[in-house]
Design a protein around this motif. Structure first.
Motif, PDB file in Angstrom:
ATOM      1  N   LYS A 261       0.810  -1.210   0.000  1.00 38.68           N
ATOM      2  CA  LYS A 261       0.000   0.000   0.000  1.00 38.68           C
ATOM      3  C   LYS A 261       0.850   1.269   0.000  1.00 38.68           C
ATOM      4  N   PHE A 262       1.963   1.248   0.719  1.00 37.78           N
ATOM      5  CA  PHE A 262       2.711   2.496   0.878  1.00 37.78           C
ATOM      6  C   PHE A 262       4.200   2.229   1.011  1.00 37.78           C
ATOM      7  N   PHE A 263       4.995   2.965   0.271  1.00 45.13           N
ATOM      8  CA  PHE A 263       6.457   2.862   0.320  1.00 45.13           C
ATOM      9  C   PHE A 263       7.000   4.278   0.201  1.00 45.13           C
ATOM     10  N   GLU A 264       7.368   4.868   1.335  1.00 47.99           N
ATOM     11  CA  GLU A 264       7.927   6.217   1.304  1.00 47.99           C
ATOM     12  C   GLU A 264       9.424   6.147   1.049  1.00 47.99           C
ATOM     13  N   VAL A 265       9.903   7.051   0.226  1.00 48.49           N
ATOM     14  CA  VAL A 265      11.297   7.033  -0.198  1.00 48.49           C
ATOM     15  C   VAL A 265      11.968   8.358   0.159  1.00 48.49           C
ATOM     16  N   PRO A 266      13.158   8.313   0.761  1.00 48.06           N
ATOM     17  CA  PRO A 266      13.889   9.559   0.973  1.00 48.06           C
ATOM     18  C   PRO A 266      14.414  10.087  -0.367  1.00 48.06           C
ATOM     19  N   VAL A 267      14.205  11.369  -0.613  1.00 48.51           N
ATOM     20  CA  VAL A 267      14.586  11.970  -1.895  1.00 48.51           C
ATOM     21  C   VAL A 267      15.330  13.273  -1.642  1.00 48.51           C
ATOM     22  N   THR A 268      16.469  13.421  -2.263  1.00 50.54           N
ATOM     23  CA  THR A 268      17.213  14.675  -2.235  1.00 50.54           C
ATOM     24  C   THR A 268      16.900  15.444  -3.515  1.00 50.54           C
ATOM     25  N   ILE A 269      16.470  16.679  -3.356  1.00 45.72           N
ATOM     26  CA  ILE A 269      16.054  17.481  -4.505  1.00 45.72           C
ATOM     27  C   ILE A 269      17.009  18.654  -4.692  1.00 45.72           C
ATOM     28  N   PHE A 270      17.607  18.745  -5.866  1.00 46.11           N
ATOM     29  CA  PHE A 270      18.395  19.912  -6.248  1.00 46.11           C
ATOM     30  C   PHE A 270      17.499  20.829  -7.069  1.00 46.11           C
ATOM     31  N   VAL A 271      17.394  22.063  -6.650  1.00 45.57           N
ATOM     32  CA  VAL A 271      16.509  23.023  -7.312  1.00 45.57           C
ATOM     33  C   VAL A 271      17.341  24.027  -8.088  1.00 45.57           C
ATOM     34  N   GLY A 272      17.099  24.093  -9.395  1.00 39.59           N
ATOM     35  CA  GLY A 272      17.767  25.093 -10.224  1.00 39.59           C
ATOM     36  C   GLY A 272      19.217  24.797 -10.543  1.00 39.59           C
ATOM     37  N   ALA A 273      19.681  23.570 -10.304  1.00 36.84           N
ATOM     38  CA  ALA A 273      21.073  23.235 -10.622  1.00 36.84           C
ATOM     39  C   ALA A 273      21.259  23.196 -12.131  1.00 36.84           C
ATOM     40  N   ASP A 274      22.326  23.853 -12.626  1.00 36.34           N
ATOM     41  CA  ASP A 274      22.545  23.835 -14.076  1.00 36.34           C
ATOM     42  C   ASP A 274      23.148  22.497 -14.488  1.00 36.34           C
ATOM     43  N   ILE A 275      23.306  22.295 -15.785  1.00 39.53           N
ATOM     44  CA  ILE A 275      23.707  21.000 -16.300  1.00 39.53           C
ATOM     45  C   ILE A 275      25.091  20.583 -15.822  1.00 39.53           C
ATOM     46  N   SER A 276      26.005  21.543 -15.629  1.00 35.56           N
ATOM     47  CA  SER A 276      27.347  21.196 -15.157  1.00 35.56           C
ATOM     48  C   SER A 276      27.306  20.720 -13.711  1.00 35.56           C
ATOM     49  N   ASP A 277      26.455  21.370 -12.889  1.00 34.62           N
ATOM     50  CA  ASP A 277      26.302  20.916 -11.506  1.00 34.62           C
ATOM     51  C   ASP A 277      25.676  19.530 -11.458  1.00 34.62           C
ATOM     52  N   GLN A 278      24.670  19.321 -12.287  1.00 32.09           N
ATOM     53  CA  GLN A 278      24.018  18.013 -12.321  1.00 32.09           C
ATOM     54  C   GLN A 278      25.000  16.927 -12.744  1.00 32.09           C
ATOM     55  N   ALA A 279      25.831  17.233 -13.715  1.00 31.20           N
ATOM     56  CA  ALA A 279      26.822  16.261 -14.184  1.00 31.20           C
ATOM     57  C   ALA A 279      27.827  15.936 -13.082  1.00 31.20           C
ATOM     58  N   HIS A 280      28.212  16.964 -12.316  1.00 28.69           N
ATOM     59  CA  HIS A 280      29.159  16.747 -11.215  1.00 28.69           C
ATOM     60  C   HIS A 280      28.537  15.848 -10.145  1.00 28.69           C
ATOM     61  N   ILE A 281      27.285  16.112  -9.812  1.00 24.60           N
ATOM     62  CA  ILE A 281      26.582  15.298  -8.816  1.00 24.60           C
ATOM     63  C   ILE A 281      26.453  13.871  -9.321  1.00 24.60           C
ATOM     64  N   PHE A 282      26.060  13.726 -10.570  1.00 25.22           N
ATOM     65  CA  PHE A 282      25.911  12.405 -11.178  1.00 25.22           C
ATOM     66  C   PHE A 282      27.220  11.627 -11.106  1.00 25.22           C
ATOM     67  N   ALA A 283      28.312  12.275 -11.487  1.00 28.66           N
ATOM     68  CA  ALA A 283      29.610  11.602 -11.511  1.00 28.66           C
ATOM     69  C   ALA A 283      30.029  11.192 -10.107  1.00 28.66           C
ATOM     70  N   THR A 284      29.767  12.058  -9.128  1.00 30.40           N
ATOM     71  CA  THR A 284      30.166  11.768  -7.753  1.00 30.40           C
ATOM     72  C   THR A 284      29.451  10.548  -7.206  1.00 30.40           C
ATOM     73  N   VAL A 285      28.138  10.480  -7.378  1.00 34.12           N
ATOM     74  CA  VAL A 285      27.368   9.389  -6.757  1.00 34.12           C
ATOM     75  C   VAL A 285      27.387   8.117  -7.582  1.00 34.12           C
ATOM     76  N   ASN A 286      27.615   8.216  -8.899  1.00 37.37           N
ATOM     77  CA  ASN A 286      27.539   7.030  -9.748  1.00 37.37           C
ATOM     78  C   ASN A 286      28.892   6.462 -10.149  1.00 37.37           C
ATOM     79  N   LEU A 287      29.902   7.295 -10.252  1.00 34.34           N
ATOM     80  CA  LEU A 287      31.180   6.833 -10.785  1.00 34.34           C
ATOM     81  C   LEU A 287      32.261   6.690  -9.731  1.00 34.34           C
ATOM     82  N   GLU A 288      32.054   7.260  -8.531  1.00 35.88           N
ATOM     83  CA  GLU A 288      33.116   7.246  -7.536  1.00 35.88           C
ATOM     84  C   GLU A 288      32.777   6.436  -6.303  1.00 35.88           C
ATOM     85  N   GLN A 289      31.548   5.924  -6.211  1.00 33.83           N
ATOM     86  CA  GLN A 289      31.182   5.189  -5.008  1.00 33.83           C
ATOM     87  C   GLN A 289      31.878   3.836  -4.990  1.00 33.83           C
ATOM     88  N   GLN A 290      32.255   3.388  -3.791  1.00 32.90           N
ATOM     89  CA  GLN A 290      32.968   2.123  -3.625  1.00 32.90           C
ATOM     90  C   GLN A 290      31.982   1.032  -3.232  1.00 32.90           C
TER      91      GLN A 290
END
Length: 385
Positions: A146-175
């Motif tokens: 019935k219900f599954f609440e998910v924690p979500v981090t929201i970046f508001v107004g981040a430009d494409i370079s910031d988004q790319a940096h965030i993406f690279a940090t969480v997806n390409l550098e995690q161990q």
């Protein structure tokens, strides 16, 4: 971009979520809890777009990040397990004009209508770009609860370079967590599971001074202080043994967590899963005893190779261990009684019939990797007594 991604909702649609604002060097970020249904609604097109075309973040980084069907299928199953959990936040980015934050109420409102406008200008299902968590969102589409609440981090107004940096940090550098550590953590669970049983057997055989595996199993993915020869990783041991207990260890664990029982098997199924009934009957030490006797016979048949620490020797390393483990099914069938237990005297006679000498267990005869393992297994399965 296809036309369907540009289709604008005819009516104003908005969602309001409880939210905290956190200030970081990159700027303000918003920490919300969002129901799985609402999260799917605001990210639908972005997750779907991964299947159809590159997205802005991937184009910026010059990479591809496809949605992996096997991973999504596994998550479809996982989200319906008794103890399913996504404790880490999914990360999304939304354009600033579609977001309002209420400092006093600590809520964030997301709308398909830009600030100071009266008409929708973007599909609500295309309002959020997923920077991390696309597979989890896709998996949640098959949630049956019935219900599954998910924690979500929201970046508001981040430009494409910031988004790319965030993406690279969480997806390409995690161990990644080492598999051996993951299996070790199952020992902390209160309920039974194939994973916990196999971990316990590995630990018991590693700690028993009379065991052929005494102080030879590498725990937690790292070498144990004071030991100079740990040729078998805990993950290798656990996964090789678990194949004889369960066809679907995660499903079995979930069944037991729900307080249900597992049905016993018989006849032909016991040749494929020889230790399953022992597991169901809580006879973990009986499983350990079978493995103890089986590899004690290996050690007795080829004592020089079993004691040899040289890298060129494969008997006591991963390839040798995995080949002999896989050969247990064949030995079990040769014995002819589908009980799961092959008596020590029969195992001894089988080992005596294997036409190999201590010096034969080398990388010239059995190449490193799966090819060498398969070659040894083929030879072991050719034995008849």
């Amino acid at each position: 971009m296809t036309d369907q991604f540009n289709f604008v909702d005819p009516d104003v649609i908005s969602f309001t979520f409880e939210c905290l604002k956190a200030t970081q060097p990159i700027g303000d970020i918003f920490l919300a809890k969002i129901s799985h249904t609402d999260l799917i609604k605001i990210t639908h097109f972005d997750v779907r777009r991964v299947l159809q075309e590159d997205r802005d973040v991937e184009k910026y980084l010059g990479i591809q990040r496809p949605l992996i069907k096997s991973k999504v299928d596994a998550l479809h199953k996982y989200v319906n397990f008794f103890d399913a959990s996504f404790p880490t936040a999914i990360i999304i980015a939304i354009k600033e004009e579609y977001v309002e934050y209420d400092e006093d109420k600590r809520t964030i409102t997301i709308s398909n209508t830009a600030r100071d406008e009266n008409e929708p200008s973007i599909p609500i299902s295309n309002i959020a770009r997923v920077l991390d968590g696309q597979h989890r969102i896709a998996g949640l589409k098959d949630f049956q609860g019935k219900f599954f609440e998910v924690p979500v981090t929201i970046f508001v107004g981040a430009d494409i370079s910031d988004q790319a940096h965030i993406f690279a940090t969480v997806n390409l550098e995690q161990q990644k967590v080492h598999k051996s550590l993951t299996y070790d953590l199952y020992s902390l669970a209160k309920s039974r599971s194939p994973q916990k049983t196999c971990h316990n057997v590995a630990v018991a055989l590693d700690q028993d001074k009379n065991s052929p595996f005494y102080e030879r199993i590498k725990r937690l993915g790292v070498a144990t202080v004071g030991r100079d020869f740990e040729p078998i990783s805990q993950a290798t041991f656990v996964e090789s043994l678990m194949k004889y207990i369960s066809k679907d260890p995660k499903e079995d664990r979930d069944t037991l967590l729900r307080g249900k029982s597992l049905p016993k098997i018989s006849n032909e199924d016991l040749y494929v899963l020889p230790f399953r009934n022992m597991f169901i009957s809580n006879e973990d030490m009986k499983i350990a005893e079978v493995i103890f006797n089986y590899f004690s016979a290996v050690k007795e048949r080829w004592p020089v190779a079993w004691a040899n620490n040289d890298k060129g020797n494969i008997l006591n390393r991963t390839n040798g261990f995995k080949a002999f483990m896989r050969a247990y099914e064949h030995v079990h069938r040769l014995h002819g009684l589908p009980s799961g237990v092959v008596p020590p005297h029969f195992i001894k006679n089988y080992m005596a019939a294997v036409n190999l000498h201590d010096k034969d267990f080398n990388t010239d005869n059995f190449k490193p990797g799966s090819a060498g393992e398969s070659a040894l297994l083929s030879l072991l399965k050719d034995v008849r007594i």
